[in-house]
Design a protein around this motif. Sequence first.
Motif, PDB file in Angstrom:
ATOM      1  N   LEU A  94      19.060  46.271  24.954  1.00 33.62           N
ATOM      2  CA  LEU A  94      19.924  47.444  24.790  1.00 33.62           C
ATOM      3  C   LEU A  94      20.909  47.252  23.641  1.00 33.62           C
ATOM      4  O   LEU A  94      21.155  48.174  22.850  1.00 33.62           O
ATOM      5  CB  LEU A  94      20.679  47.707  26.092  1.00 33.62           C
ATOM      6  CG  LEU A  94      19.863  48.252  27.269  1.00 33.62           C
ATOM      7  CD1 LEU A  94      20.701  48.266  28.529  1.00 33.62           C
ATOM      8  CD2 LEU A  94      19.360  49.662  26.960  1.00 33.62           C
ATOM      9  N   MET A  95      21.461  46.053  23.541  1.00 35.63           N
ATOM     10  CA  MET A  95      22.395  45.770  22.465  1.00 35.63           C
ATOM     11  C   MET A  95      21.707  45.851  21.107  1.00 35.63           C
ATOM     12  O   MET A  95      22.237  46.443  20.139  1.00 35.63           O
ATOM     13  CB  MET A  95      23.016  44.390  22.662  1.00 35.63           C
ATOM     14  CG  MET A  95      24.051  44.021  21.616  1.00 35.63           C
ATOM     15  SD  MET A  95      25.610  44.869  21.822  1.00 35.63           S
ATOM     16  CE  MET A  95      26.325  43.890  23.137  1.00 35.63           C
ATOM     17  N   PRO A 122      25.959  58.862  18.165  1.00 38.05           N
ATOM     18  CA  PRO A 122      26.018  59.236  19.592  1.00 38.05           C
ATOM     19  C   PRO A 122      25.073  58.407  20.458  1.00 38.05           C
ATOM     20  O   PRO A 122      25.452  57.949  21.544  1.00 38.05           O
ATOM     21  CB  PRO A 122      25.641  60.720  19.584  1.00 38.05           C
ATOM     22  CG  PRO A 122      26.027  61.200  18.225  1.00 38.05           C
ATOM     23  CD  PRO A 122      25.745  60.059  17.318  1.00 38.05           C
ATOM     24  N   HIS A 123      23.816  58.202  19.984  1.00 40.07           N
ATOM     25  CA  HIS A 123      22.883  57.393  20.774  1.00 40.07           C
ATOM     26  C   HIS A 123      23.328  55.931  20.828  1.00 40.07           C
ATOM     27  O   HIS A 123      23.207  55.279  21.870  1.00 40.07           O
ATOM     28  CB  HIS A 123      21.475  57.486  20.183  1.00 40.07           C
ATOM     29  CG  HIS A 123      20.807  58.798  20.463  1.00 40.07           C
ATOM     30  ND1 HIS A 123      20.741  59.806  19.548  1.00 40.07           N
ATOM     31  CD2 HIS A 123      20.191  59.277  21.582  1.00 40.07           C
ATOM     32  CE1 HIS A 123      20.099  60.846  20.057  1.00 40.07           C
ATOM     33  NE2 HIS A 123      19.769  60.551  21.284  1.00 40.07           N
ATOM     34  N   ALA A 124      23.813  55.432  19.708  1.00 35.48           N
ATOM     35  CA  ALA A 124      24.300  54.049  19.696  1.00 35.48           C
ATOM     36  C   ALA A 124      25.461  53.880  20.671  1.00 35.48           C
ATOM     37  O   ALA A 124      25.538  52.887  21.417  1.00 35.48           O
ATOM     38  CB  ALA A 124      24.724  53.660  18.281  1.00 35.48           C
ATOM     39  N   LEU A 125      26.380  54.844  20.684  1.00 36.38           N
ATOM     40  CA  LEU A 125      27.521  54.776  21.602  1.00 36.38           C
ATOM     41  C   LEU A 125      27.055  54.744  23.054  1.00 36.38           C
ATOM     42  O   LEU A 125      27.566  53.952  23.869  1.00 36.38           O
ATOM     43  CB  LEU A 125      28.436  55.983  21.356  1.00 36.38           C
ATOM     44  CG  LEU A 125      29.638  56.125  22.294  1.00 36.38           C
ATOM     45  CD1 LEU A 125      30.568  54.929  22.169  1.00 36.38           C
ATOM     46  CD2 LEU A 125      30.391  57.416  22.001  1.00 36.38           C
ATOM     47  N   LYS A 126      26.070  55.572  23.385  1.00 41.11           N
ATOM     48  CA  LYS A 126      25.564  55.608  24.771  1.00 41.11           C
ATOM     49  C   LYS A 126      24.971  54.262  25.157  1.00 41.11           C
ATOM     50  O   LYS A 126      25.203  53.760  26.276  1.00 41.11           O
ATOM     51  CB  LYS A 126      24.503  56.710  24.877  1.00 41.11           C
ATOM     52  CG  LYS A 126      23.865  56.832  26.251  1.00 41.11           C
ATOM     53  CD  LYS A 126      24.883  57.238  27.301  1.00 41.11           C
ATOM     54  CE  LYS A 126      24.232  57.589  28.618  1.00 41.11           C
ATOM     55  NZ  LYS A 126      23.476  56.463  29.203  1.00 41.11           N
ATOM     56  N   LEU A 127      24.229  53.632  24.247  1.00 42.45           N
ATOM     57  CA  LEU A 127      23.611  52.342  24.567  1.00 42.45           C
ATOM     58  C   LEU A 127      24.660  51.248  24.717  1.00 42.45           C
ATOM     59  O   LEU A 127      24.563  50.405  25.625  1.00 42.45           O
ATOM     60  CB  LEU A 127      22.602  51.982  23.478  1.00 42.45           C
ATOM     61  CG  LEU A 127      21.343  52.862  23.433  1.00 42.45           C
ATOM     62  CD1 LEU A 127      20.537  52.560  22.191  1.00 42.45           C
ATOM     63  CD2 LEU A 127      20.499  52.649  24.684  1.00 42.45           C
ATOM     64  N   VAL A 136      25.372  48.919  28.059  1.00 47.12           N
ATOM     65  CA  VAL A 136      25.476  47.457  28.083  1.00 47.12           C
ATOM     66  C   VAL A 136      26.764  47.042  28.781  1.00 47.12           C
ATOM     67  O   VAL A 136      26.772  46.112  29.611  1.00 47.12           O
ATOM     68  CB  VAL A 136      25.425  46.900  26.651  1.00 47.12           C
ATOM     69  CG1 VAL A 136      25.722  45.397  26.656  1.00 47.12           C
ATOM     70  CG2 VAL A 136      24.076  47.157  26.023  1.00 47.12           C
ATOM     71  N   LEU A 137      27.854  47.733  28.457  1.00 41.59           N
ATOM     72  CA  LEU A 137      29.129  47.401  29.091  1.00 41.59           C
ATOM     73  C   LEU A 137      29.068  47.648  30.594  1.00 41.59           C
ATOM     74  O   LEU A 137      29.670  46.905  31.384  1.00 41.59           O
ATOM     75  CB  LEU A 137      30.249  48.226  28.457  1.00 41.59           C
ATOM     76  CG  LEU A 137      31.666  47.918  28.936  1.00 41.59           C
ATOM     77  CD1 LEU A 137      32.030  46.474  28.611  1.00 41.59           C
ATOM     78  CD2 LEU A 137      32.671  48.880  28.294  1.00 41.59           C
ATOM     79  N   THR A 138      28.341  48.660  31.010  1.00 43.55           N
ATOM     80  CA  THR A 138      28.217  48.965  32.444  1.00 43.55           C
ATOM     81  C   THR A 138      27.412  47.879  33.161  1.00 43.55           C
ATOM     82  O   THR A 138      27.797  47.406  34.238  1.00 43.55           O
ATOM     83  CB  THR A 138      27.548  50.328  32.632  1.00 43.55           C
ATOM     84  OG1 THR A 138      28.325  51.329  31.958  1.00 43.55           O
ATOM     85  CG2 THR A 138      27.436  50.680  34.109  1.00 43.55           C
ATOM     86  N   TYR A 139      26.291  47.473  32.538  1.00 45.63           N
ATOM     87  CA  TYR A 139      25.427  46.488  33.180  1.00 45.63           C
ATOM     88  C   TYR A 139      26.018  45.081  33.152  1.00 45.63           C
ATOM     89  O   TYR A 139      25.816  44.306  34.086  1.00 45.63           O
ATOM     90  CB  TYR A 139      24.052  46.473  32.499  1.00 45.63           C
ATOM     91  CG  TYR A 139      23.313  47.786  32.614  1.00 45.63           C
ATOM     92  CD1 TYR A 139      23.391  48.562  33.773  1.00 45.63           C
ATOM     93  CD2 TYR A 139      22.526  48.258  31.572  1.00 45.63           C
ATOM     94  CE1 TYR A 139      22.708  49.764  33.879  1.00 45.63           C
ATOM     95  CE2 TYR A 139      21.846  49.453  31.663  1.00 45.63           C
ATOM     96  CZ  TYR A 139      21.941  50.219  32.829  1.00 45.63           C
ATOM     97  OH  TYR A 139      21.275  51.400  32.925  1.00 45.63           O
ATOM     98  N   PRO A 141      27.637  39.200  22.337  1.00 47.15           N
ATOM     99  CA  PRO A 141      28.845  39.796  21.751  1.00 47.15           C
ATOM    100  C   PRO A 141      29.317  41.023  22.524  1.00 47.15           C
ATOM    101  O   PRO A 141      28.516  41.719  23.141  1.00 47.15           O
ATOM    102  CB  PRO A 141      28.419  40.156  20.331  1.00 47.15           C
ATOM    103  CG  PRO A 141      26.940  40.287  20.394  1.00 47.15           C
ATOM    104  CD  PRO A 141      26.476  39.306  21.403  1.00 47.15           C
ATOM    105  N   ASP A 142      30.613  41.260  22.450  1.00 49.34           N
ATOM    106  CA  ASP A 142      31.243  42.285  23.269  1.00 49.34           C
ATOM    107  C   ASP A 142      30.788  43.681  22.826  1.00 49.34           C
ATOM    108  O   ASP A 142      30.955  44.068  21.670  1.00 49.34           O
ATOM    109  CB  ASP A 142      32.766  42.177  23.137  1.00 49.34           C
ATOM    110  CG  ASP A 142      33.483  42.963  24.219  1.00 49.34           C
ATOM    111  OD1 ASP A 142      32.833  43.780  24.894  1.00 49.34           O
ATOM    112  OD2 ASP A 142      34.709  42.769  24.377  1.00 49.34           O
ATOM    113  N   PRO A 143      30.195  44.462  23.738  1.00 48.76           N
ATOM    114  CA  PRO A 143      29.776  45.825  23.368  1.00 48.76           C
ATOM    115  C   PRO A 143      30.951  46.741  23.041  1.00 48.76           C
ATOM    116  O   PRO A 143      30.760  47.797  22.447  1.00 48.76           O
ATOM    117  CB  PRO A 143      29.012  46.308  24.602  1.00 48.76           C
ATOM    118  CG  PRO A 143      29.522  45.474  25.721  1.00 48.76           C
ATOM    119  CD  PRO A 143      29.853  44.141  25.141  1.00 48.76           C
ATOM    120  N   ARG A 144      32.157  46.346  23.439  1.00 49.49           N
ATOM    121  CA  ARG A 144      33.326  47.183  23.110  1.00 49.49           C
ATOM    122  C   ARG A 144      33.525  47.287  21.594  1.00 49.49           C
ATOM    123  O   ARG A 144      34.027  48.312  21.104  1.00 49.49           O
ATOM    124  CB  ARG A 144      34.584  46.607  23.756  1.00 49.49           C
ATOM    125  CG  ARG A 144      34.536  46.587  25.286  1.00 49.49           C
ATOM    126  CD  ARG A 144      35.759  45.921  25.862  1.00 49.49           C
ATOM    127  NE  ARG A 144      35.686  45.795  27.311  1.00 49.49           N
ATOM    128  CZ  ARG A 144      35.113  44.794  27.954  1.00 49.49           C
ATOM    129  NH1 ARG A 144      34.539  43.813  27.245  1.00 49.49           N
ATOM    130  NH2 ARG A 144      35.082  44.760  29.266  1.00 49.49           N
TER     131      ARG A 144
END
Length: 1091
Positions: A194-195, A208-213, A217-220, A226-229
């Motif tokens: 996903l990252m 937008p799609h990159a932000l959703k992915l 990652v942050l949810t899972y 590396p930090d998805p934030r």
Amino acid sequence: MEVDSPDGLGVPSRSIDIEIGGQEIVTIDLDNLDPSPQDVLDLLQEANCSEWIWTQFASEYWRKGWYPAAERILETATQVFNGKSNSSSALWPIYAFQANVQLANARKAPKVVLSNARRDVMSEGINKEHYYKEAAGLLNKADAARGEAGIGASGQNLLLLTRAIYRLSTRSMDEALQHFDMILQDTPTNVVALMGKARIFYAKRDWPHALKLFQDVLTYCPSCKPDPRVGIGLCLWAMGNREKAKAAWQRSLEVNPGDWAAQVLLGLEAINCSKDSNRPEEERISYYAVGSKYIERAFKANNRNASAANALSEFFLRKNDLSNAMKLAERTIQCADTLTLLSDGHLRAARVFHAEGSTKVAAKHYQASAEGQQNHTLSAIGLAQMQLQADEVSAAIHTLESLQTSSSDKSLEATVMLASMRANARPGVSSADAAADRLRARDMYDHFLKAIETVDVSAGPSTRTVRNLGDDMEMHLEIARLWQDDNLDRMSRALKEAIRIGRMSGKVDPRLTNNLAALKQMEGDLDEARAMYEDALRAASQSTAEADKDMPTTILYNLGRVYEDQGAVDMAKDAYEKLLERYPEYVDAKIRQAHILRDLNQTNEAHELLKQALSAASNNLNLRAFYIYFLIQSNMLKTAKDFVFATLKDHDKHDIYSLCSAGWIMYQQARENRETTPEGVKARRRGFERSAELYEKALSLDPLCAFAAQGLAIVTAEDSLGTLTGPAPLTDDSLQRAKYAREALDVFAKVRESMNDGSVYANMGHCYYARDEFDRALESYETASKKFYNDRNVPVLLCLSRTNYAKATKDQSYAHVTLALNYAEQALHIHPSDKAVMYNIAMIQQKAAEMLFALSPAKRSLVELRRGIEQAAHAQKLFAALAADDSPSLPYNRDVADQRRKYGESMLRKGDEHLAAQENHEAESRKKIEAARLKRQQEKDRMIALENERLDSLKQAAELLAEERRKAREEAMQWTAAARAASDEEKERERDRKTKRSKRVKADGESDGEDGVAEPKKKRKGKLKKAGSAGVEDPPEDGALFSGDEDGKPKKRIPKKRVVRDDDDNDENAGPRKKQIKSKATISDSDEEME
């Protein structure tokens, strides 16, 4: 040997039990490993461990940061398992691990290694490409090992994920995306896949799609590294939500305090905020300090990060720490993984070399920066600067023009620089190309000045920098120089802007004020010019600079000139005397003093002053030119001729002014030669030819000399009148005049474009007069008189009078005679003692009366005739006075004046006769006009009467029609009322009928009820016949239902044809008419009778 392995595929315990020889078990604590892996290697080889234990230990060493130990374990494992048979199933995980290690090494390795690095020398010399090749080879080995072992889908995702990461690292986005999608089909929550997919979408600008992915990652995995934030913040920033992006990076830094990526981004964001000119200065300083600290910490955390190195290089450049700036610029170049960073690195290195004076090396880096990032403004400008320093002006122009043509958004900085280069002459460029360059430079400056008017300085630091370019005083001075030969108004505006900028900085150059004052003086704004000269003089007097010590001299001289133009002669004399006290040999001041003395009719004093100046500076051509002018104006033509030819012989035979003056003197002498002898005609011809030769020589030296061109045209025009070669034959005179006058007009038209002077228009008027084009001649004379001489030039006024007189004679127009007289009287008002003008006035007045006498009474008026006779009587007095004048030199012939007087006496004797005839004519005309007026009035009255009759008839017809319509409306109302009454009666009758029927029905019901039991109803066997049929059966036993006095009522409902009334329509709309039958005694077998 047996080894305790972790259960399933979960996370292993923090210790591993290894069985040796089936009798001894060794437990190794993974949290307390020895940095040296030798003991572990000996144990693993002795215990003959499986591959997953080898990779487990390698992973533990890698996690602790002991990278060489981890690589050694993997290399040993490869050697061990290669020595075994059927080891393919054990080798492929090791190869996959080694490939990941190579990818990790590539992330820390430089992109390129500079062989000529000055400060940042990377001794290992291994770049990313080397590690990528190693990783590719190991991945291929892993695939081959899996194929040999015949392993199916087991472990496929691990190898596929490693290959996807490799593809992503080498920028093969499409292949990497395919691999990540294959992994996510099997494991949708794989955070690594996903990252990786999110990074690909971000690189493709699908934010937008990159932000959703990244959010998935942050949810899972909230603790993912590396930090998805960081990715979330990047997407938000790209989408314009910068506050949320900053919050995401700050949260990432809170969770992972040592994360360099968040620190770099927060540092760059703070530095950008420090460039916002709308913020207070203290806040901007604070932002810059915070940003610099973030960048420093990020670089310490990862000294191979190109973004941090690039920002720090700029920081040290601003501090003028060129050594560290160069080291960080080279680090940026070697570690940059994007073209933007690579271009910035070369740009920083170029700026360092530029500051050090190494122009050649700086040019190479500027060139590399421009090639790495197309349309990079700073790189192109820097390269152009290096080319300028190398005296390669054409190359610099080409560089900037390439930048401007390839970019839709043209750089204003490059526009200014390009305009400045084109504004200055270059070696090897022709005069035509140089003139074209100057025109292009003016256009570029105009474009720039229009563009900065619309620049919003609050939009950012770049726009503020562009706006500051408009406050460059040198630029406006260059614009003024570009316009000085073509447009003094544009030059004046540029100088004003330069002075304004100088005043803003508190340093106004007096020379600028002096130049602007000179322009104002040329435009005729003498008061403002005087004030500016005085300001410039004060500023120059207060200056202590050595270069400015002579500046007050020039300014004081200009001030004296403006005093002269204002008529303040005493102040001008004082200014020139002050100059001569300081510089006794100041020739220009002496010239102006002599000019003032001559205007005051102190010719001798002026002459002496000029002689003194000539004795001190005999080679000064300006002084000699003025002396020639002085001699000509003083009517000393012979002295002037000798002096001008001495100037041409002894000083400068190519002096334009002397050549033109000599040509004019020769022309005047030839023109005044009135001898009619053959020798006199030849001398006259030689004089005109010599004049023409001198003018032609002046034009050969200066093709743009308007005075020489005009003099040559005048000679040509004089020849058209036959004065150069003597009187021409009468038959050829008109052709000769047309030919030479046309040629002279062509020359005057060209001279007019370059010399804005009234003499040009006056000469054109002479040519038109010679061609008998009086209207165009009047237009030229009037332009010269009104535009240049303010109707105060006597020769031009006399030319206007002469032309109007000629036109009046040709057209027999008394109006033009009146105009001719007006112009002559204006000339006499200016020169009251000019007897030639008096003679001309007398001639015009006499000619006016003569013309009026010759006109028929219909073409003149009594008022004009009386006025003409009065003017003729005045002309008689003038002719008598002129004829009686006994002055030795007169501009006319006394005998001719006396003859004109006698002719006037004989003409005026007919005045009473003409007056009587004119009175009779006008009386008859008045009678005819009155009769015609009466006739027109009668006809008008008749037409008005006919129109009134027509209107009366129309009015009567309208009244009759209105009466008929009124009667028709009354009849219609009566008819309507009658119809309504009839309808009401019919409705009343219908109600009566219904009432009677209801009563009858009730009566029948009561008769049936008398016996107590009603008779049973009987059905009718037959059918009713229609009216008019063969026969009608009588109803059996039912005939008693209808009494004799009601016979016929049912029959009224049978006919089909009936008169439909308003109440009938209402009944039909209410329902079928058969419902109106209330009796139930009979039931009809047919509906026909309901029709």
